[in-house]
Design a protein around this motif. Structure first.
Motif, mmCIF file in Angstrom:
data_model
loop_
_atom_site.group_PDB
_atom_site.id
_atom_site.type_symbol
_atom_site.label_atom_id
_atom_site.label_comp_id
_atom_site.label_asym_id
_atom_site.label_seq_id
_atom_site.Cartn_x
_atom_site.Cartn_y
_atom_site.Cartn_z
ATOM 1 N N LEU A 13 0.837 -1.196 0.000
ATOM 2 C CA LEU A 13 0.000 0.000 0.000
ATOM 3 C C LEU A 13 0.874 1.248 0.000
ATOM 4 C CD1 LEU A 13 -2.949 -0.824 2.444
ATOM 5 C CD2 LEU A 13 -2.648 -1.439 0.056
ATOM 6 N N LYS A 14 1.971 1.170 0.700
ATOM 7 C CA LYS A 14 2.888 2.310 0.765
ATOM 8 C C LYS A 14 3.445 2.624 -0.623
ATOM 9 C CE LYS A 14 5.346 2.563 4.667
ATOM 10 N NZ LYS A 14 6.443 2.085 5.536
ATOM 11 N N ALA A 20 -0.724 7.841 -5.455
ATOM 12 C CA ALA A 20 -2.182 7.877 -5.386
ATOM 13 C C ALA A 20 -2.660 7.894 -3.943
ATOM 14 C CB ALA A 20 -2.761 6.640 -6.091
ATOM 15 N N ALA A 21 -3.904 8.314 -3.757
ATOM 16 C CA ALA A 21 -4.527 8.176 -2.447
ATOM 17 C C ALA A 21 -5.074 6.761 -2.366
ATOM 18 C CB ALA A 21 -5.650 9.184 -2.291
ATOM 19 N N TRP A 37 -5.835 5.584 3.587
ATOM 20 C CA TRP A 37 -4.891 4.811 4.405
ATOM 21 C C TRP A 37 -3.729 5.716 4.772
ATOM 22 C CZ3 TRP A 37 0.165 2.789 3.316
ATOM 23 C CH2 TRP A 37 0.605 1.858 4.274
ATOM 24 N N ASP A 38 -3.484 5.841 6.084
ATOM 25 C CA ASP A 38 -2.438 6.779 6.494
ATOM 26 C C ASP A 38 -1.207 6.057 7.014
ATOM 27 O OD1 ASP A 38 -3.352 5.882 8.879
ATOM 28 O OD2 ASP A 38 -4.299 7.745 9.493
ATOM 29 N N SER A 42 -1.612 -1.949 10.956
ATOM 30 C CA SER A 42 -2.642 -2.987 11.100
ATOM 31 C C SER A 42 -3.814 -2.658 10.181
ATOM 32 C CB SER A 42 -3.113 -3.075 12.550
ATOM 33 O OG SER A 42 -3.825 -1.913 12.891
ATOM 34 N N LEU A 43 -4.171 -3.649 9.376
ATOM 35 C CA LEU A 43 -5.273 -3.468 8.438
ATOM 36 C C LEU A 43 -6.383 -4.441 8.809
ATOM 37 C CD1 LEU A 43 -3.211 -3.250 5.163
ATOM 38 C CD2 LEU A 43 -4.687 -1.460 6.042
ATOM 39 N N THR A 44 -7.610 -4.025 8.601
ATOM 40 C CA THR A 44 -8.722 -4.935 8.900
ATOM 41 C C THR A 44 -9.512 -5.211 7.625
ATOM 42 O OG1 THR A 44 -10.029 -3.022 9.526
ATOM 43 C CG2 THR A 44 -9.013 -4.254 11.317
ATOM 44 N N LEU A 45 -8.780 -5.676 6.619
ATOM 45 C CA LEU A 45 -9.413 -5.951 5.333
ATOM 46 C C LEU A 45 -10.459 -7.045 5.419
ATOM 47 C CD1 LEU A 45 -6.768 -6.052 2.471
ATOM 48 C CD2 LEU A 45 -8.648 -4.468 2.815
#
Ligand code: SF4
Ligand code: SF4
Ligand code: SF4
Ligand code: SF4
Ligand code: SF4
Lengths: 332, 302
Positions: A13-14, A20-21, A37-38, A42-45
């Motif tokens: 993602l980085k 892009a945002a 996404w900042d 931890s992601l809760t996909l």
């Protein structure tokens, strides 16, 4: 097939976030919504679909269209720069992916292109995530949607025990995965089986049946419990009605458009006070006819993707699957 | 066994057959085991649709407004909070007492449907009391024409409601400094969809023309942005001030989970402190504090 380890996903993602945002489903005040996404690790996909559909990213709740100013006899209009950033939506479910195609029909076809929508839509890459589990309210398969593989997306992802499988679908999707470098490994792991929603409704013939039901007493009965709120339409990924209004202060102001709902009395109220849809009976009927009759007549597809959000959040359990079943049963 | 549900169906059938009423408003089984939405029965043979279980959550009082301009007499089942909703509508001259037939139910408290869905049907017994029932002080209807009592004796509340903690959330917000409070409320209402489910379910929201259905008036803009959303929130809270019966329906139906009751209860708390204890929708004769004039009015409002 490519694979990424779960703890490497933030790095991917980085990489995408450089140009892009990046939007991913995140918790916000106890609800799940697509949020920028900042960089949090931890992601809760995997927590099921979002409360709000991602339509807001192409068709914002409220959007300024232009500003104006009047000086003496001169009037000037300032265009609002149209969106030209790039977006990557990660974790879009098959139902919502279909909804983008439905919105495209509305905003991009039949001789009129909505620039506000087009700019956002064209500058966005969609990374879908397959569902291996579903909520009780999901019924996407009734509309021929495969929870295990989305239509019209750039990359398809599947959750596996220790990470995600990824498959590029479009050239743009391939470019996205090219940015991943070392993060991805090739694998011959097969995608996990897709969710099998238990809620099923047979939609064949419902459009034809509805064509002869405009004046049917069924609408009185089914609308009695409806509150006439906007929860079902505002949470629906395919509802796309908007209003255009102005905000004027002295000699200047701006025009904006904002979501509107056919469930509200004001929606059809005309200057002078006449309202061709005077009660919730006509309004509820419109909502179902739009999704199940008018849209199929105009675009050859249903304007419902079976995401179940309306069914989940309607305060009085107005259930579109039940309506479809009952419509097919009533005597004409 | 003569359960509440059986009595419900029997009485509805009798009333419709006799022609005493033309419609019965109650609850039926919904799509899932944890949903018992409102239903409207007009034929005696349909009375077996009626159910009474722990998910008969919806306050039915508000529906009477839909039949305001008809001649029909309507029977309606009332729990404690529904009955307070009826008093609310009577006090506002919205309904005619002669045209409603109230069948009271001593409410054992209803269960939280959303948590039920998460727990699963195997754990049906463990589903907690709905938030709105936790502080309910009037589970018995305050007004009725007849009261259903199960054969097995009076229904007992599974978890006793206590007034204690009624204002706990308010106190938390009161303890914040102004910046924290601003952050709390803006974070909540930034999510507001302006779907008006909270207004539409509310028995205290009964204006013929709602300010929020008049966007051309310029009072409240239709933009879903912070300032208009906050204006909406505060205006609605003030419009139900002194008239909110604490049925909690607004907060329950909010799709965005906005803590609407914290706002309503703040106003109730202030009113109690300024004008003396008052519970809306309990006593038909006791006028709401903001709906009357007294010479010794404290004339201040925080
Ligand atoms: S169907 Fe449900 S969510 Fe939609 S307007 Fe009616 S009460 Fe509201
Ligand atoms: S009508 Fe309901 S189930 Fe269908 S797409 Fe809209 S919100 Fe989803
Ligand atoms: S409706 Fe289908 S695609 Fe959408 S979240 Fe549920 S299972 Fe997934
Ligand atoms: S404001 Fe909320 S708690 Fe108060 S009467 Fe209305 S719905 Fe019930
Ligand atoms: S129900 Fe919730 S989201 Fe809808 S208008 Fe009320 S506060 Fe806003």
């Amino acid at each position: 097939m490519l694979k990424i380890a779960k703890d490497k996903l933030p790095e991917l993602l980085k990489a995408w976030a450089i140009n892009a945002a990046v939007f991913v489903p995140q918790e916000k005040g106890g609800t799940r919504v697509f949020q920028p996404w900042d960089g949090q690790p931890s992601l809760t996909l995997d927590g099921g679909n979002t409360l709000e559909p991602p339509k807001d990213l192409f068709f914002p709740r409220t959007e300024t269209m232009y500003r104006y100013e009047v000086q003496g006899k001169e009037a000037g209009v300032t265009e609002i720069p149209t969106f030209d950033g790039k977006m990557v939506l990660v974790g879009v479910r098959s139902c919502d992916a279909r909804s983008f195609l439905i919105m495209d029909d509305v905003f991009l076809t039949k001789g009129y292109v909505d620039e506000f929508y087009r700019r956002r839509r064209e500058n966005t890459r969609v990374v879908a995530l397959a569902c291996t589990q579903n909520a009780p309210t999901c019924f996407c398969t009734s509309f021929g949607i495969d929870p295990g593989r989305a239509e019209g997306v750039d990359v398809q992802m599947w959750p596996v025990a220790d990470g995600y499988l990824l498959e590029p679908i479009t050239a743009a999707g391939r470019e996205l995965l090219d940015q991943a470098g070392e993060l991805l490994t090739a694998t011959d792991t097969a995608p996990p089986p897709a969710a099998v929603p238990g809620l099923v409704v047979d939609v064949t013939g419902v459009t034809e049946k509805l064509q002869g039901m405009f004046e049917h007493p069924y609408w009185t009965a089914v609308s009695r419990k409806c509150l006439g709120c906007g929860a079902c339409t505002y949470l629906c990924p395919t509802c796309h009605c908007f209003d255009i209004q102005g905000e004027n202060r002295g000699n200047s102001g701006y025009k904006f458009r904002c979501w509107d709902s056919c469930m509200f009395s004001e929606y059809t109220r005309m200057a002078g006070g006449h309202n061709p849809r005077p009660s919730k009976k006509e309004r509820l009927r419109n909502r179902f006819l739009h999704k199940l009759q008018y849209f199929p007549e105009r675009y050859g597809k249903f304007a419902c993707v079976g995401c179940g959000r309306c069914l989940d959040r309607c305060p009085v359990n107005v259930d579109i699957t039940r309506v479809i079943r009952e419509v097919k049963e009533v005597a004409l | 066994m003569n359960s509440i549900q059986e009595q419900m169906r029997a009485r509805a059938r009798e009333l419709l057959t006799e022609g005493t009423v033309q419609m019965v408003i109650g609850w039926e089984k919904g799509t899932f085991w944890y949903l018992s939405p409102p239903t409207f029965v007009t034929a005696p043979e349909d009375c077996d649709r009626l159910v009474w279980d722990e998910f008969c959550t919806n306050n039915l009082a508000k529906y009477l407004l839909d039949y305001k301009h008809t001649e029909d007499k309507i029977a309606i089942f009332v729990k404690g909070c529904d009955a307070r909703g009826i008093v609310r509508l009577l006090q506002d001259n919205q309904i005619d007492r002669e045209r409603v037939y109230l069948i009271g139910i001593k409410c054992p408290g209803v269960k939280d449907g959303r948590q039920a869905a998460a727990l699963g049907e195997e754990k049906r017994k463990e589903v907690p009391l709905a938030e709105k029932c936790r502080f309910c002080t009037h589970p018995e209807p305050v007004v009725y024409d007849e009261l259903l009592v199960p054969d097995g004796g009076e229904a007992l509340r599974e978890a006793a409601a206590a007034a204690e903690g009624r204002f706990a959330e308010v106190e938390k917000v009161e303890a914040m400094n102004p910046d924290e409070r601003y952050a709390f409320w803006t974070a909540a209402y930034d999510r507001c969809l302006r779907c008006y489910a909270c207004r539409n379910i509310c028995p205290a929201c009964n204006c013929r023309e709602c300010i929020f259905d008049r966007s051309q008036s310029g009072w409240c803009g239709k933009q879903m942005n912070r300032s208009e959303n906050m204006f909406f929130a505060i205006t609605r809270a003030m419009h139900v001030a002194g008239r909110c019966i604490e049925c909690g329906e607004c907060e329950r139906v909010c799709p965005e989970g906005i803590p609407i009751m914290t706002l309503n209860k703040k106003i109730i708390k202030d009113l109690n402190e300024l004008f003396g204890e008052y519970e809306a929708g309990v006593d038909l004769e006791a006028l709401p504090p903001l709906g009357q004039y007294k010479l010794d009015d404290p004339d201040e409002f925080h």
